[in-house]
Design a protein around this motif. Structure first.
Motif, PDB file in Angstrom:
ATOM      1  N   HIS A 191       0.852  -1.151   0.074  1.00 48.17           N
ATOM      2  CA  HIS A 191       0.175   0.004   0.148  1.00 48.17           C
ATOM      3  C   HIS A 191       0.749   1.098   0.150  1.00 48.17           C
ATOM      4  N   ASN A 192       0.470   2.406  -0.293  1.00 52.13           N
ATOM      5  CA  ASN A 192       1.035   3.675  -0.361  1.00 52.13           C
ATOM      6  C   ASN A 192       1.179   3.962   0.900  1.00 52.13           C
ATOM      7  N   THR A 193       2.423   4.644   1.074  1.00 50.92           N
ATOM      8  CA  THR A 193       3.059   4.857   2.406  1.00 50.92           C
ATOM      9  C   THR A 193       3.213   3.684   3.638  1.00 50.92           C
ATOM     10  N   SER A 194       3.209   2.370   2.897  1.00 48.91           N
ATOM     11  CA  SER A 194       3.760   1.245   3.923  1.00 48.91           C
ATOM     12  C   SER A 194       4.957   1.355   4.273  1.00 48.91           C
ATOM     13  N   VAL A 195       5.304   0.835   5.588  1.00 47.21           N
ATOM     14  CA  VAL A 195       6.488   0.762   6.129  1.00 47.21           C
ATOM     15  C   VAL A 195       7.099  -0.731   6.023  1.00 47.21           C
ATOM     16  N   ASN A 196       8.269  -0.737   5.365  1.00 47.17           N
ATOM     17  CA  ASN A 196       8.784  -2.043   5.414  1.00 47.17           C
ATOM     18  C   ASN A 196      10.416  -1.908   5.828  1.00 47.17           C
ATOM     19  N   VAL A 197      10.713  -2.867   6.666  1.00 47.93           N
ATOM     20  CA  VAL A 197      12.168  -2.541   7.072  1.00 47.93           C
ATOM     21  C   VAL A 197      12.953  -3.731   7.021  1.00 47.93           C
ATOM     22  N   PHE A 198      14.264  -3.080   6.558  1.00 51.68           N
ATOM     23  CA  PHE A 198      15.326  -4.236   5.963  1.00 51.68           C
ATOM     24  C   PHE A 198      16.486  -4.171   6.998  1.00 51.68           C
ATOM     25  N   HIS A 199      17.208  -5.181   7.419  1.00 50.90           N
ATOM     26  CA  HIS A 199      18.539  -5.412   8.088  1.00 50.90           C
ATOM     27  C   HIS A 199      19.411  -5.645   6.902  1.00 50.90           C
ATOM     28  N   ILE A 200      20.543  -4.772   6.578  1.00 55.21           N
ATOM     29  CA  ILE A 200      21.268  -5.302   5.520  1.00 55.21           C
ATOM     30  C   ILE A 200      22.680  -5.128   5.867  1.00 55.21           C
ATOM     31  N   SER A 201      23.510  -6.139   5.558  1.00 55.91           N
ATOM     32  CA  SER A 201      25.017  -6.225   6.081  1.00 55.91           C
ATOM     33  C   SER A 201      25.755  -5.893   4.666  1.00 55.91           C
ATOM     34  N   ASP A 202      26.854  -7.042   4.394  1.00 60.95           N
ATOM     35  CA  ASP A 202      27.590  -6.670   3.401  1.00 60.95           C
ATOM     36  C   ASP A 202      26.943  -7.423   1.976  1.00 60.95           C
ATOM     37  N   PRO A 203      27.485  -6.953   0.769  1.00 60.99           N
ATOM     38  CA  PRO A 203      26.985  -7.454  -0.326  1.00 60.99           C
ATOM     39  C   PRO A 203      27.063  -9.119  -0.473  1.00 60.99           C
ATOM     40  N   GLY A 204      26.209  -9.695  -1.163  1.00 58.62           N
ATOM     41  CA  GLY A 204      26.176 -11.229  -0.930  1.00 58.62           C
ATOM     42  C   GLY A 204      25.726 -11.806   0.377  1.00 58.62           C
ATOM     43  N   ASP A 205      25.480 -11.043   1.191  1.00 60.00           N
ATOM     44  CA  ASP A 205      24.747 -11.728   2.600  1.00 60.00           C
ATOM     45  C   ASP A 205      23.350 -11.668   2.281  1.00 60.00           C
ATOM     46  N   PRO A 206      22.769 -12.660   3.230  1.00 63.52           N
ATOM     47  CA  PRO A 206      21.124 -12.550   3.121  1.00 63.52           C
ATOM     48  C   PRO A 206      20.892 -10.975   3.653  1.00 63.52           C
ATOM     49  N   TRP A 207      19.379 -10.654   3.246  1.00 66.93           N
ATOM     50  CA  TRP A 207      18.832  -9.418   3.662  1.00 66.93           C
ATOM     51  C   TRP A 207      17.729 -10.045   4.719  1.00 66.93           C
ATOM     52  N   ILE A 208      17.686  -9.408   5.921  1.00 67.48           N
ATOM     53  CA  ILE A 208      16.586  -9.461   6.866  1.00 67.48           C
ATOM     54  C   ILE A 208      15.405  -8.602   6.821  1.00 67.48           C
ATOM     55  N   ILE A 209      14.325  -9.211   6.743  1.00 68.46           N
ATOM     56  CA  ILE A 209      12.972  -8.262   6.709  1.00 68.46           C
ATOM     57  C   ILE A 209      12.626  -8.185   8.200  1.00 68.46           C
ATOM     58  N   LYS A 210      12.435  -7.226   8.936  1.00 65.31           N
ATOM     59  CA  LYS A 210      12.069  -6.831  10.032  1.00 65.31           C
ATOM     60  C   LYS A 210      10.848  -6.673  10.281  1.00 65.31           C
ATOM     61  N   ASN A 211       9.877  -6.046   9.362  1.00 64.20           N
ATOM     62  CA  ASN A 211       8.690  -5.670   9.326  1.00 64.20           C
ATOM     63  C   ASN A 211       8.220  -5.295   7.963  1.00 64.20           C
ATOM     64  N   TRP A 212       6.989  -5.707   7.660  1.00 64.83           N
ATOM     65  CA  TRP A 212       6.702  -5.693   6.009  1.00 64.83           C
ATOM     66  C   TRP A 212       5.176  -5.153   5.935  1.00 64.83           C
ATOM     67  N   GLY A 213       4.919  -4.212   5.328  1.00 71.07           N
ATOM     68  CA  GLY A 213       3.455  -3.737   4.864  1.00 71.07           C
ATOM     69  C   GLY A 213       2.755  -3.095   6.105  1.00 71.07           C
ATOM     70  N   ASP A 214       3.590  -2.385   7.006  1.00 69.04           N
ATOM     71  CA  ASP A 214       2.920  -1.708   8.122  1.00 69.04           C
ATOM     72  C   ASP A 214       2.042  -0.447   7.668  1.00 69.04           C
ATOM     73  N   VAL A 215       0.934  -0.650   7.885  1.00 67.87           N
ATOM     74  CA  VAL A 215      -0.119   0.641   7.657  1.00 67.87           C
ATOM     75  C   VAL A 215      -0.705   1.131   8.607  1.00 67.87           C
ATOM     76  N   SER A 216      -0.307   0.800   9.932  1.00 72.57           N
ATOM     77  CA  SER A 216      -1.036   1.007  11.209  1.00 72.57           C
ATOM     78  C   SER A 216      -1.080   2.706  11.234  1.00 72.57           C
TER      79      SER A 216
END
Length: 235
Positions: A191-216
């Motif tokens: 949705h428009n202005t949904s909040v989505n949170v990623f934790h990202i480290s080095d290139p090639g490493d997995p990305w972690i989604i901490k929060n997805w699609g928050d429209v509270s």
């Protein structure tokens, strides 16, 4: 994830990681009319500005951000400027690598008109194939993914141990979700202005989604029921 939980997650940021809070731009009249925007430069409508204010207030209550980045398309840049004001961030860094997918011949058409007037492009648009460029200078999904994923990785690399905001588009967010969850479904409606949170480290490493699609934060303004541009389509 509630604000308290989001704050706790930020406090628990692992060494070598950046927390990147990615926000889709506010609503435009083209979203509401199911018109394909792509890289055409539509502005926010009044509801979109209300949504941007609401997400800005939400983010202003969280732990301090170091910077804010945005697509240079007007709907994202305006959303980012509103958020920056709420969060006391002095400058929005605009980056064309955060733009929506270029949709070639389909830009400016409704989905119904696209199917009738540009059937070849429309077929590619709805296809699951990732290597097909859209007629009229449009990008393939692989091209979109390469530019936006590398951009977010670069931003994260510049802000390890920090929190930053990125304002971008529905198609970009789906590619970022795919980077974090290879082979998974597309992440549902964005949705428009949904909040989505990623934790990202080095290139090639997995990305972690901490929060997805928050429209509270949109309890008062609401969300676009059709989800156009944030469902299974880009635009």
């Amino acid at each position: 994830m509630c604000s308290t939980a989001a704050a706790a997650a930020a406090a628990a940021l692992l060494p070598g990681f950046a927390e990147v809070v990615v926000v889709r731009h506010g609503e435009t009249s083209w979203n509401a009319s199911k018109t394909i925007q792509g890289q055409l430069d539509a502005e926010l409508n009044e509801k979109g500005r209300q949504q941007a204010n609401a997400v800005g207030v939400k983010l202003s209550k969280e732990r301090k951000f170091s910077a804010i980045y945005a697509s240079d398309l007007q709907r994202a840049a305006e959303t980012a400027n509103i958020i920056a004001s709420s969060c006391s961030l002095p400058k929005v860094v605009l980056d064309p690598a955060l733009r929506e997918r270029h949709l070639g011949d389909l830009q400016g058409l409704t989905l119904d008109k696209a199917a009738k007037q540009k059937p070849a492009a429309h077929k590619i648009f709805l296809s699951s194939r990732r290597d097909q460029e859209l007629p009229g200078g449009g990008e393939s999904l692989d091209q979109l993914s390469k530019r936006c994923v590398s951009c977010l990785q670069k931003i994260a690399g510049q802000h390890k141990g920090e929190r930053v905001i990125v304002v971008t588009h529905g198609g970009v967010l789906r590619e970022l979700y795919r980077r974090a969850n290879p082979g998974a479904p597309r992440g549902g409606t964005i949705h428009n202005t949904s909040v989505n949170v990623f934790h990202i480290s080095d290139p090639g490493d997995p990305w972690i989604i901490k929060n997805w699609g928050d429209v509270s934060h949109l309890k008062d303004t609401g969300v676009l029921k059709s989800g156009f541009g944030g469902d299974g389509t880009s635009g």
